[in-house]
Write a protein that holds these residues in place. Structure first.
Motif, PDB file in Angstrom:
ATOM      1  N   ILE A   1      42.764  58.489   7.282  1.00  0.00           N
ATOM      2  CA  ILE A   1      41.302  58.665   7.529  1.00  0.00           C
ATOM      3  C   ILE A   1      41.382  59.300   9.066  1.00  0.00           C
ATOM      4  CG2 ILE A   1      38.825  57.970   7.916  1.00  0.00           C
ATOM      5  CD1 ILE A   1      39.208  56.031   5.938  1.00  0.00           C
ATOM      6  N   ASN A   2      41.154  60.546   9.360  1.00  0.00           N
ATOM      7  CA  ASN A   2      41.588  60.882  10.565  1.00  0.00           C
ATOM      8  C   ASN A   2      40.247  61.728  11.232  1.00  0.00           C
ATOM      9  OD1 ASN A   2      41.970  62.851  12.663  1.00  0.00           O
ATOM     10  ND2 ASN A   2      44.366  62.652  12.090  1.00  0.00           N
ATOM     11  N   PRO A   3      39.529  61.060  11.957  1.00  0.00           N
ATOM     12  CA  PRO A   3      38.333  61.582  12.740  1.00  0.00           C
ATOM     13  C   PRO A   3      38.467  62.570  13.952  1.00  0.00           C
ATOM     14  CG  PRO A   3      38.522  59.164  13.405  1.00  0.00           C
ATOM     15  CD  PRO A   3      39.760  59.521  12.577  1.00  0.00           C
ATOM     16  N   ILE A   4      39.627  62.492  14.468  1.00  0.00           N
ATOM     17  CA  ILE A   4      39.728  63.392  15.534  1.00  0.00           C
ATOM     18  C   ILE A   4      40.129  64.735  15.425  1.00  0.00           C
ATOM     19  CG2 ILE A   4      40.312  61.232  16.790  1.00  0.00           C
ATOM     20  CD1 ILE A   4      43.343  61.750  16.644  1.00  0.00           C
ATOM     21  N   ASN A   5      39.590  65.343  14.661  1.00  0.00           N
ATOM     22  CA  ASN A   5      39.565  66.853  14.391  1.00  0.00           C
ATOM     23  C   ASN A   5      38.336  67.389  14.856  1.00  0.00           C
ATOM     24  OD1 ASN A   5      40.644  69.343  13.667  1.00  0.00           O
ATOM     25  ND2 ASN A   5      39.760  69.168  11.619  1.00  0.00           N
ATOM     26  N   ALA A   6      38.212  67.824  16.073  1.00  0.00           N
ATOM     27  CA  ALA A   6      36.906  68.238  16.545  1.00  0.00           C
ATOM     28  C   ALA A   6      37.031  69.334  17.757  1.00  0.00           C
ATOM     29  CB  ALA A   6      36.007  67.180  17.100  1.00  0.00           C
ATOM     30  N   TYR A   7      35.985  70.063  17.940  1.00  0.00           N
ATOM     31  CA  TYR A   7      36.109  70.985  19.155  1.00  0.00           C
ATOM     32  C   TYR A   7      34.902  71.135  19.633  1.00  0.00           C
ATOM     33  CZ  TYR A   7      34.925  75.472  16.982  1.00  0.00           C
ATOM     34  OH  TYR A   7      34.175  76.347  16.061  1.00  0.00           O
ATOM     35  N   VAL A   8      34.640  71.497  21.011  1.00  0.00           N
ATOM     36  CA  VAL A   8      33.551  72.162  21.462  1.00  0.00           C
ATOM     37  C   VAL A   8      33.713  73.658  22.435  1.00  0.00           C
ATOM     38  CG1 VAL A   8      33.666  70.734  23.377  1.00  0.00           C
ATOM     39  CG2 VAL A   8      31.369  71.880  22.760  1.00  0.00           C
ATOM     40  N   ASP A   9      32.770  74.632  21.851  1.00  0.00           N
ATOM     41  CA  ASP A   9      33.121  75.763  22.796  1.00  0.00           C
ATOM     42  C   ASP A   9      32.055  76.162  23.500  1.00  0.00           C
ATOM     43  OD1 ASP A   9      31.601  76.817  20.875  1.00  0.00           O
ATOM     44  OD2 ASP A   9      33.044  78.229  19.722  1.00  0.00           O
ATOM     45  N   PHE A  10      32.092  76.875  24.615  1.00  0.00           N
ATOM     46  CA  PHE A  10      31.063  77.548  25.489  1.00  0.00           C
ATOM     47  C   PHE A  10      31.210  78.789  25.601  1.00  0.00           C
ATOM     48  CE2 PHE A  10      32.195  73.411  26.682  1.00  0.00           C
ATOM     49  CZ  PHE A  10      30.944  72.666  26.999  1.00  0.00           C
ATOM     50  N   LEU A  11      30.047  79.802  25.267  1.00  0.00           N
ATOM     51  CA  LEU A  11      30.140  81.210  25.407  1.00  0.00           C
ATOM     52  C   LEU A  11      29.105  81.779  26.279  1.00  0.00           C
ATOM     53  CD1 LEU A  11      31.235  83.847  24.301  1.00  0.00           C
ATOM     54  CD2 LEU A  11      29.207  83.686  22.522  1.00  0.00           C
ATOM     55  N   VAL A  12      29.153  82.749  27.096  1.00  0.00           N
ATOM     56  CA  VAL A  12      28.222  83.400  28.065  1.00  0.00           C
ATOM     57  C   VAL A  12      28.439  84.922  27.805  1.00  0.00           C
ATOM     58  CG1 VAL A  12      27.503  83.872  30.230  1.00  0.00           C
ATOM     59  CG2 VAL A  12      28.088  81.370  29.614  1.00  0.00           C
ATOM     60  N   VAL A  13      27.400  85.719  27.340  1.00  0.00           N
ATOM     61  CA  VAL A  13      27.337  87.000  27.367  1.00  0.00           C
ATOM     62  C   VAL A  13      26.320  87.407  28.260  1.00  0.00           C
ATOM     63  CG1 VAL A  13      27.253  88.869  25.922  1.00  0.00           C
ATOM     64  CG2 VAL A  13      28.094  86.623  24.827  1.00  0.00           C
ATOM     65  N   GLY A  14      26.771  88.750  29.059  1.00  0.00           N
ATOM     66  CA  GLY A  14      25.809  89.060  30.049  1.00  0.00           C
ATOM     67  C   GLY A  14      25.944  90.768  29.862  1.00  0.00           C
ATOM     68  N   PHE A  15      24.778  91.428  30.045  1.00  0.00           N
ATOM     69  CA  PHE A  15      24.767  92.728  29.421  1.00  0.00           C
ATOM     70  C   PHE A  15      24.745  93.030  28.028  1.00  0.00           C
ATOM     71  CE2 PHE A  15      26.622  92.601  34.192  1.00  0.00           C
ATOM     72  CZ  PHE A  15      25.491  92.816  34.829  1.00  0.00           C
ATOM     73  N   ALA A  16      24.429  92.191  27.332  1.00  0.00           N
ATOM     74  CA  ALA A  16      24.651  92.357  25.926  1.00  0.00           C
ATOM     75  C   ALA A  16      23.967  93.538  25.596  1.00  0.00           C
ATOM     76  CB  ALA A  16      23.939  91.149  25.283  1.00  0.00           C
ATOM     77  N   GLY A  17      24.769  94.401  24.535  1.00  0.00           N
ATOM     78  CA  GLY A  17      24.324  95.460  24.232  1.00  0.00           C
ATOM     79  C   GLY A  17      24.494  96.814  25.055  1.00  0.00           C
ATOM     80  N   THR A  18      25.113  96.649  25.985  1.00  0.00           N
ATOM     81  CA  THR A  18      25.234  97.640  27.061  1.00  0.00           C
ATOM     82  C   THR A  18      26.842  97.978  27.042  1.00  0.00           C
ATOM     83  OG1 THR A  18      25.603  96.493  28.988  1.00  0.00           O
ATOM     84  CG2 THR A  18      23.033  96.747  28.349  1.00  0.00           C
ATOM     85  N   ALA A  19      27.247  99.052  27.857  1.00  0.00           N
ATOM     86  CA  ALA A  19      28.528  99.431  28.044  1.00  0.00           C
ATOM     87  C   ALA A  19      29.293  98.509  28.991  1.00  0.00           C
ATOM     88  CB  ALA A  19      28.668 100.958  28.430  1.00  0.00           C
ATOM     89  N   ASN A  20      28.568  97.812  29.549  1.00  0.00           N
ATOM     90  CA  ASN A  20      29.045  96.770  30.561  1.00  0.00           C
ATOM     91  C   ASN A  20      29.034  95.317  30.083  1.00  0.00           C
ATOM     92  OD1 ASN A  20      30.262  98.123  32.742  1.00  0.00           O
ATOM     93  ND2 ASN A  20      28.198  98.712  33.333  1.00  0.00           N
ATOM     94  N   GLU A  21      28.788  95.204  28.758  1.00  0.00           N
ATOM     95  CA  GLU A  21      28.738  93.789  28.167  1.00  0.00           C
ATOM     96  C   GLU A  21      30.141  93.064  28.534  1.00  0.00           C
ATOM     97  OE1 GLU A  21      27.250  93.223  24.078  1.00  0.00           O
ATOM     98  OE2 GLU A  21      29.292  92.153  23.747  1.00  0.00           O
ATOM     99  N   ILE A  22      29.728  91.803  29.231  1.00  0.00           N
ATOM    100  CA  ILE A  22      30.870  90.970  29.771  1.00  0.00           C
ATOM    101  C   ILE A  22      30.872  89.624  29.118  1.00  0.00           C
ATOM    102  CG2 ILE A  22      29.526  90.208  31.624  1.00  0.00           C
ATOM    103  CD1 ILE A  22      32.357  90.084  32.928  1.00  0.00           C
ATOM    104  N   THR A  23      31.806  89.037  28.624  1.00  0.00           N
ATOM    105  CA  THR A  23      31.813  87.809  27.777  1.00  0.00           C
ATOM    106  C   THR A  23      32.830  86.594  28.377  1.00  0.00           C
ATOM    107  OG1 THR A  23      31.687  88.902  25.707  1.00  0.00           O
ATOM    108  CG2 THR A  23      32.366  86.654  25.879  1.00  0.00           C
ATOM    109  N   GLY A  24      32.355  85.657  28.767  1.00  0.00           N
ATOM    110  CA  GLY A  24      33.106  84.284  28.986  1.00  0.00           C
ATOM    111  C   GLY A  24      33.299  83.447  28.043  1.00  0.00           C
ATOM    112  N   TYR A  25      34.312  82.919  27.771  1.00  0.00           N
ATOM    113  CA  TYR A  25      34.509  82.037  26.718  1.00  0.00           C
ATOM    114  C   TYR A  25      35.654  80.899  26.863  1.00  0.00           C
ATOM    115  CZ  TYR A  25      35.481  80.214  21.741  1.00  0.00           C
ATOM    116  OH  TYR A  25      35.426  79.472  20.548  1.00  0.00           O
TER     117      TYR A  25
END
Length: 446
Positions: free
Chosen positions: A125-149
């Protein structure tokens, strides 16, 4: 300290919109516009599309996070997502789960050969298969859309969290720690409970700078530079032509100063019908101790991958890869010191060994909640028999991997799955061994 941190989380959720509303940023090009209010919302189809576009596709990726913090105009979006995925299973015929570094990852090349006497099964029984992620999107939908992950996760062996992804993207460019550009995440495999996946898959994470083009009538291309990693036999001569050098160090690796260059071109007729051709060029530097000089050796790889579907509920995935000296890219061969070995009739010289990976899979969506998957894979290496016994994990000739599973989405947050796995590990001089595994999961995603 942890209790204080959790106590402040509700305050942060309240303070975020208040602080943003009071902000008077005078820069019209700022990520958050003047006077904007940050909202904590359940993700709408539009916001889901922004998040999905910003997150890199990966095998077995969890669904788009259900909540996000955003501005009213959707130009700024931030999400926190993750998965908690306890797995219960049983190995039948061998004890792969107990091997160092294996755990819930079904690494066919680590199947013990011969099977460990009186230890031909493991319940876990292995309960230690987990993760968490963070995403930030700026200028979404524009030519300058920038992402940090950023993504942190466990490895299924120890409970410690480790950084597994950290990158930014802008105008098609990606910089940071991300999946290698040589990997085709849409085609390499259908979903599996097994975190490792098919043995012949091209799969690794690399520090990189890369560029992916937009679509031109269905055609796209990409190219990049990645920090290389090499797995060699450390230059111990095992050839039969020069007895005086046998088992002596005749070559030594040196620092690399040339990055790996992966690149691909693809054509997509529809999301379920596409084909990609990929190439990898790399330079391996080493020191010839016999002639006391530095030498360079070319490594290369090529693959063909894609998806095809003749009937909407059923999709097929395929990948065929072949090359020399690309062991760190192939799932099951990575980490084994077999990519570069001394040349038998030229002491002091090294060669890039031939290797191959094959994957073929199918996914059937019976309903909107129920999916069935099957995948078969093989990886193989040639011409390294004399170097196969130098280290514990080097005795590898080929491996076979088979997985069949089904997933049922109980709710949008909770998924149940059951899976059968079969693997065979064949060596150069002591035969081979099999292992089978039955496992089930309950995955909570948010």
């Amino acid at each position: 300290m942890k209790s204080k941190f959790y106590f402040f989380l509700p305050l942060m959720a309240v303070a975020f919109p208040m602080a943003a509303q009071q902000s008077e940023d005078t820069d019209d090009e700022g990520i958050i516009a003047e006077g904007s209010v940050l909202e904590l919302v359940r993700t709408t189809p539009k916001v889901k599309a922004i998040i999905k576009r910003a997150r890199s596709a990966e095998p077995s990726t969890v669904p788009t996070p259900s909540f996000a913090i955003k501005t009213k105009d959707d130009r700024f979006v931030m999400s926190i997502g993750g998965e908690i995925n306890p797995i219960l299973g049983y190995d039948i015929g061998n004890n792969l789960y107990d091997q160092d570094g294996a755990g819930i990852s079904f690494v066919t090349g680590d199947i013990p050969v011969p099977a460990t006497p009186h230890h031909r099964g493991d319940f876990y029984i292995n309960p230690i298969n987990a993760y968490v992620d963070f995403l930030v999107v700026g200028f979404a939908g524009t030519a300058n859309e920038i992402t940090g992950y950023v993504k942190f996760g466990t490895n299924g062996v120890t409970p410690s969290l480790a950084l597994s992804r950290a990158y930014i993207t802008w105008r098609g460019f990606t910089m940071g720690e991300a999946l290698t550009l040589a990997q085709d995440p849409y085609a390499s495999q259908p979903p599996t409970i097994d975190p490792e996946g098919p043995c012949g898959d091209i799969s690794t994470v690399a520090y990189q700078i890369s560029y992916k083009s937009k679509s031109y009538n269905g055609f796209r291309f990409a190219l990049g530079m990645e920090m290389p990693s090499f797995y060699s036999s450390n230059g111990y001569y095992r050839g039969k032509d020069y007895a005086e050098y046998f088992d002596k160090l005749v070559d030594a690796s040196v620092d690399a100063y040339v990055p790996d260059f992966p690149m691909w071109i693809e054509y997509q007729a529809s999301p379920s019908n596409r084909i990609r051709a990929t190439a990898i060029l790399r330079d391996f530097a080493y020191r010839d101790l016999v002639h006391d000089t530095r030498r360079n050796l070319l490594g290369w790889g090529a693959s063909l991958s894609g998806n095809f579907s003749f009937w909407k509920p059923l999709t097929f995935n395929f990948l065929a890869a072949y090359g020399q000296g690309i062991g760190n890219y192939l799932q099951d061969i990575a980490g084994r010191p077999l990519s570069f070995t001394p040349v038998a009739d030229k002491p002091g010289y090294m060669q890039a060994n031939k290797m191959m990976g094959l994957v073929f899979g199918a996914s059937y969506n019976a309903t909107s909640k129920l999916q069935f998957n099957a995948v078969g894979s093989m990886s193989r290496i040639w011409g390294v028999g004399d170097y196969a016994t130098l280290t514990d994990n080097a005795n590898y000739r080929y491996a076979v991997y088979v997985a069949a599973n089904c997933f049922y989405n109980i709710t949008s947050y909770l998924q149940w799955g059951i899976e059968y796995l079969y693997g065979r590990h064949e060596t150069w001089n002591i035969g081979g061994a099999n292992d089978s595994r039955i496992q089930t999961q309950i995955a909570f995603t948010f």
